[in-house]
Design a protein around this motif. Structure first.
Motif, PDB file in Angstrom:
ATOM      1  N   LEU A 260      33.944  24.898  32.709  1.00  0.00           N
ATOM      2  CA  LEU A 260      34.389  24.083  33.837  1.00  0.00           C
ATOM      3  C   LEU A 260      33.300  23.917  34.886  1.00  0.00           C
ATOM      4  O   LEU A 260      33.371  23.015  35.725  1.00  0.00           O
ATOM      5  N   LEU A 261      32.284  24.785  34.842  1.00  0.00           N
ATOM      6  CA  LEU A 261      31.168  24.657  35.778  1.00  0.00           C
ATOM      7  C   LEU A 261      30.257  23.491  35.425  1.00  0.00           C
ATOM      8  O   LEU A 261      29.356  23.159  36.205  1.00  0.00           O
ATOM      9  N   TYR A 262      30.490  22.874  34.288  1.00  0.00           N
ATOM     10  CA  TYR A 262      29.568  21.825  33.829  1.00  0.00           C
ATOM     11  C   TYR A 262      30.294  20.519  33.561  1.00  0.00           C
ATOM     12  O   TYR A 262      29.949  19.783  32.652  1.00  0.00           O
ATOM     13  N   GLN A 263      31.281  20.202  34.381  1.00  0.00           N
ATOM     14  CA  GLN A 263      31.979  18.940  34.228  1.00  0.00           C
ATOM     15  C   GLN A 263      31.120  17.791  34.755  1.00  0.00           C
ATOM     16  O   GLN A 263      30.278  17.965  35.630  1.00  0.00           O
TER      17      GLN A 263
ATOM     18  N   ALA B  99      33.670  29.061  42.259  1.00  0.00           N
ATOM     19  CA  ALA B  99      32.316  28.728  41.815  1.00  0.00           C
ATOM     20  C   ALA B  99      32.197  27.236  41.536  1.00  0.00           C
ATOM     21  O   ALA B  99      31.165  26.616  41.833  1.00  0.00           O
ATOM     22  N   CYS B 100      33.255  26.651  40.969  1.00  0.00           N
ATOM     23  CA  CYS B 100      33.268  25.197  40.749  1.00  0.00           C
ATOM     24  C   CYS B 100      33.159  24.459  42.073  1.00  0.00           C
ATOM     25  O   CYS B 100      32.387  23.496  42.208  1.00  0.00           O
ATOM     26  N   LEU B 101      33.945  24.888  43.061  1.00  0.00           N
ATOM     27  CA  LEU B 101      33.956  24.207  44.347  1.00  0.00           C
ATOM     28  C   LEU B 101      32.634  24.353  45.084  1.00  0.00           C
ATOM     29  O   LEU B 101      32.297  23.529  45.946  1.00  0.00           O
ATOM     30  N   LEU B 102      31.877  25.394  44.768  1.00  0.00           N
ATOM     31  CA  LEU B 102      30.544  25.589  45.353  1.00  0.00           C
ATOM     32  C   LEU B 102      29.441  24.956  44.510  1.00  0.00           C
ATOM     33  O   LEU B 102      28.256  25.175  44.797  1.00  0.00           O
ATOM     34  N   LYS B 103      29.811  24.225  43.475  1.00  0.00           N
ATOM     35  CA  LYS B 103      28.847  23.517  42.614  1.00  0.00           C
ATOM     36  C   LYS B 103      27.850  24.467  41.960  1.00  0.00           C
ATOM     37  O   LYS B 103      26.692  24.118  41.725  1.00  0.00           O
TER      38      LYS B 103
ATOM     39  N   ARG C 286      33.763  23.378  50.085  1.00  0.00           N
ATOM     40  CA  ARG C 286      34.330  23.013  48.790  1.00  0.00           C
ATOM     41  C   ARG C 286      33.929  21.571  48.499  1.00  0.00           C
ATOM     42  O   ARG C 286      34.143  20.667  49.305  1.00  0.00           O
ATOM     43  N   ASP C 287      33.332  21.373  47.357  1.00  0.00           N
ATOM     44  CA  ASP C 287      32.788  20.061  47.030  1.00  0.00           C
ATOM     45  C   ASP C 287      33.863  19.045  46.703  1.00  0.00           C
ATOM     46  O   ASP C 287      33.591  17.851  46.668  1.00  0.00           O
ATOM     47  N   SER C 288      35.077  19.488  46.470  1.00  0.00           N
ATOM     48  CA  SER C 288      36.161  18.576  46.131  1.00  0.00           C
ATOM     49  C   SER C 288      36.370  17.524  47.215  1.00  0.00           C
ATOM     50  O   SER C 288      36.457  16.335  46.927  1.00  0.00           O
TER      51      SER C 288
ATOM     52  N   VAL D  93      23.904  27.209  48.523  1.00  0.00           N
ATOM     53  CA  VAL D  93      25.174  27.333  49.232  1.00  0.00           C
ATOM     54  C   VAL D  93      24.987  27.037  50.721  1.00  0.00           C
ATOM     55  O   VAL D  93      25.843  26.395  51.349  1.00  0.00           O
ATOM     56  N   MET D  94      23.882  27.492  51.290  1.00  0.00           N
ATOM     57  CA  MET D  94      23.622  27.214  52.704  1.00  0.00           C
ATOM     58  C   MET D  94      23.447  25.717  52.974  1.00  0.00           C
ATOM     59  O   MET D  94      23.689  25.251  54.093  1.00  0.00           O
ATOM     60  N   MET D  95      23.065  24.949  51.945  1.00  0.00           N
ATOM     61  CA  MET D  95      22.752  23.527  52.129  1.00  0.00           C
ATOM     62  C   MET D  95      23.839  22.592  51.616  1.00  0.00           C
ATOM     63  O   MET D  95      23.694  21.367  51.706  1.00  0.00           O
ATOM     64  N   LEU D  96      24.923  23.114  51.096  1.00  0.00           N
ATOM     65  CA  LEU D  96      25.913  22.259  50.449  1.00  0.00           C
ATOM     66  C   LEU D  96      26.481  21.195  51.377  1.00  0.00           C
ATOM     67  O   LEU D  96      26.793  20.081  50.941  1.00  0.00           O
TER      68      LEU D  96
END
Length: 768
Positions: free
Chosen positions: A40-43, A631-635, A502-504, A749-752
């Motif tokens: 799921l980390l590679y969708q 982890a998914c939401l943090l890309k 969260r990248d969502s 993570v600091m730059m997301l």
């Protein structure tokens, strides 16, 4: 050998039949339903994107003529095509519905769904029965998409079409922003609910109605309700609809029961889950139902399959209708037939006027669905959408009657009835929020008509001062370390600030320094006492520094910079001279710019990086499954996820100070010790209970207990894919790989949330 020989030359796609539906042979998920789906980390991998890694949508979109695009969409609305004629000679209501259903999948609990990537184009969303015939809407727009090419994403066009339609039909707009980049493959990880479940009451309660599901969610979402006369399923958080295959709720009432009060309960719950209050809910529904009609001219059993199971010759279109021409007056969509107003292509207040002026009685549509019609024979009529001179009674759904019977909704409706201008503004603002809720901060917004700034955008101030240079960054790092704060404290506060991202829906992150504001400052996982101590000290550093020159630094920047200094010091203590990148430019939000209630949805229920599990929550998914979701939401990639977790363990970052997973004799020193212990074959893991929540490590030779751990630790040794990474980092040359991975992932993570620093963010997010 006989069986082997029989398979030689066989079709490799054994589950697919030409001209038929997919077969039902058991797959990987059938045999191992509880396996951790690290894939799921590679969708939506970059290999799926034909535009290539270097394509920049913002640059491409800037080259298109936005005014001409707007007019092209407006002109299209008034030009019916033969293969799918428009109702009332205007495609506006149809486009409005498509846009609404694209954005309406958004859910505030985890930020998933929404219009952001145009996921309505792919399964499962494209084949939900509530999205019936939205495939026709998108196909009608194909010529406009072709004209503007890569400079106009499908995601933007889908949202734009309904917005232009509303303006064309008389609604003043707040604006419209572009910036939604298309996905190029289906979302196979987001859990929308059990496929095939349509909310109708089963005859018996299942043996295990709350069985676990491993895919990206807090729990499976099935809640059994009621006794023998009141049996139905509702979907729980984070799911954003009352049952699967719907955008919101069943228009006939829960389970088709025709009860407006029950419908009001479901409406309030589902709209709240998508971040809408009562006024916004009424505005959206009453505003949306001012236009167009519902379609139920043909029984559902005559209609063909959804796009994903349609025949090859249908070329991606579904729901083939064999009656008449299969469209126009014979259209079948949700099964309810009729219009709410006498003027279905004009913005007015007739929907609410009719709802409250007349009494309504239950009836059935031609398709057999439950709906409502006025009891007064002199009530206004609505014209047929296609047949000249033909009129029909007005129609209401059970969900419409909900606004009349629910006392709180009724108050909102009465205010809208008394003040149409207020209603107009409320609907315009609610539509703008609906279309843009998951687009992220304004730094991501494109185009000339973006509109104003709203609280739900999580705004931060613009930078209004000179930024620190490299020499000043080095000076500030030294000043931070001179405060005497422990390296671990600096790291903890920086992680607490940035890891909310969260990248969502592009919410959270370090920009704004909202970790110092309510509600984040009081979250137990953030250790409020330590947070107060560190922030107070950093505010002192900030004041001293800014008193000496023109350059300024925000507390948001200083929190991140202090964390970088802590990581560098922890690495140096282990003999590694590393520099953690730092990019200034963050600003500080205020309480007035922060919706505390909305931000509380970002509070973790499981934080695998800090070994945190909120035991007050009832779980039907394993903690490691929820940690994977984060982890998914943090890309993060799998190596990044492993490196950050293992690194934060040895840095002694457990939220409560426990030693679970702190597999090192040098806590606070950045090292690969976590992975060396985790993969040590001379150790045996003993569960403390049969549930296997906590473990004790013992030596095989009987040397006694050595370490303690949780599932959030052992998953990196127990899962086959994650163990390969752990063994690499544990190897003789592994610490170098680990150190580079940790530093890069930390910076990532600091730059997301740094959409304002486009190139720096892109570099930080490149693969580990």
């Amino acid at each position: 050998m006989k069986d082997h020989a029989a398979t030689q030359g066989a079709c490799p796609f054994r589950g697919t039949r030409i001209g038929g539906a997919q077969g039902s042979e058991p797959g990987l998920d059938h045999w191992w339903p509880n396996r951790l789906k690290v894939e799921l980390l590679y969708q939506d991998p970059p290999q799926a994107n034909p535009l290539g890694r270097d394509f920049d949508y913002a640059d491409a979109n800037a080259w298109i003529d936005h005014d001409q695009l707007w007019e092209d969409v407006r002109a299209f609305l008034h030009k019916p095509v033969e293969w799918w004629p428009s109702d009332y000679g205007h495609y506006g209501p149809q486009m409005n519905r498509m846009s609404w259903h694209s954005a309406g999948t958004y859910r505030i609990a985890d930020g998933r769904g929404g219009a952001g990537e145009g996921m309505q184009r792919f399964a499962p969303i494209n084949s939900w029965w509530d999205n019936g015939n939205t495939d026709k809407s998108r196909r009608l727009l194909a010529p406009i998409k072709a004209k503007y090419g890569a400079g106009l994403s499908w995601a933007d066009l889908i949202a734009l079409a309904g917005t232009v339609a509303l303006e064309d039909m008389g609604l003043p707009l707040q604006g419209f922003a572009f910036g939604r980049e298309d996905a190029w493959s289906a979302d196979t990880g987001t859990y929308w609910g059990p496929e095939g479940w349509f909310g109708k009451a089963p005859t018996e309660q299942p043996a295990d109605p709350q069985a676990g599901h491993p895919d990206q969610m807090v729990n499976r979402g099935l809640r059994w309700q009621g006794g023998p006369k009141d049996q139905h399923y509702d979907l729980e958080n984070p799911l954003g609809a009352s049952h699967q295959s719907l955008i919101y709720v069943d228009p006939e009432g829960p389970g088709g029961n025709g009860d407006p009060m029950d419908a009001a309960r479901d409406i309030r719950e589902t709209f709240a889950r998508m971040a809408m209050n009562d006024e916004e809910t009424v505005a959206l529904v009453a505003g949306g139902h001012a236009f167009g009609k519902s379609h139920g001219a043909v029984p559902a059993d005559k209609i063909g399959g959804a796009p994903e199971i349609a025949k090859m010759s249908e070329m991606g279109l579904g729901w083939a209708n064999p009656v008449g021409e299969g469209n126009a007056e014979n259209t079948m969509t949700n099964g309810i037939e009729g219009s709410w107003t006498p003027n279905p292509t004009r913005w007015d207040n007739d929907y609410l006027t009719n709802l409250f002026k007349y009494e309504w009685k239950q009836t059935k549509s031609p398709a057999g669905s439950l709906q409502w019609t006025p009891t007064d024979p002199d009530a206004p009529k609505t014209p047929d959408a296609h047949l000249p001179g033909v009129e029909h009674p007005l129609m209401m759904m059970t969900t419409d009657l909900a606004f009349k019977v629910d006392p709180d909704y009724r108050k909102v409706c009465e205010r809208f009835l008394e003040d149409f201008d207020y209603f107009t503004e409320a609907f315009s603002k609610a539509w703008h929020k609906l279309m843009h809720r998951d687009l992220g901060p304004t730094a991501r917004w494109l185009g000339p008509r973006q509109g104003g700034t709203f609280l739900w955008q999580d705004p931060v101030p613009e930078v209004d001062h000179p930024l620190v240079d490299d020499a000043q960054v080095a000076d500030l790092k030294a000043r931070v370390l001179e405060t005497g704060l422990a390296h671990g404290d600096l790291i903890a506060v920086a992680w607490a600030s940035a890891s909310t991202y969260r990248d969502s829906d592009k919410r959270g992150g370090a920009n704004g320094a909202r970790v110092r504001l309510a509600p984040q400052r009081g979250w137990a996982v953030n250790d409020p006492a330590r947070l107060d101590r560190v922030i107070d000290a950093l505010e002192g550093v900030k004041a001293d520094f800014e008193g000496e020159g023109e350059a300024k630094i925000s507390l948001a920047d200083l929190i991140v910079l202090a964390g970088c200094a802590g990581v560098e010091a922890a690495a140096q203590a282990g003999g590694h001279d590393v520099t953690v990148p730092f990019v200034p430019g963050r600003t500080d939000a205020s309480d007035e710019w922060t919706d505390a209630e909305s931000f509380d949805w970002l509070k973790p229920v499981v934080d695998g990086f800090r070994n945190y599990v909120d035991e007050a929550v009832g779980y039907h998914v394993s903690p490691e499954g929820i940690a994977l979701d984060k982890a998914c939401l943090l890309k993060l990639t799998a190596p990044e996820w492993a490196a950050l977790t293992g690194g934060l363990r040895v840095l002694d970052q457990n939220w409560d100070g426990s030693k679970d997973g702190v597999f090192t004799d040098r806590p606070g020193v950045l090292s690969a010790d976590f992975f060396r212990v985790l993969t040590d074959t001379d150790l045996v893991w003993r569960p403390e209970t049969g549930e296997e929540r906590r473990f004790t490590l013992e030596r095989r030779d009987g040397g006694g207990a050595t370490w303690t751990a949780t599932r959030l630790d052992l998953v990196f040794g127990a899962n086959a894919e994650l163990r390969q990474i752990a063994e690499l980092y544990a190897g003789a040359d592994g610490e170098g790989y680990f150190m580079r991975a940790f530093v890069k992932a930390w910076h990532k993570v600091m730059m997301l949330d740094r959409f304002d620093a486009k190139e720096a963010r892109k570099a930080a997010l490149s693969d580990c």
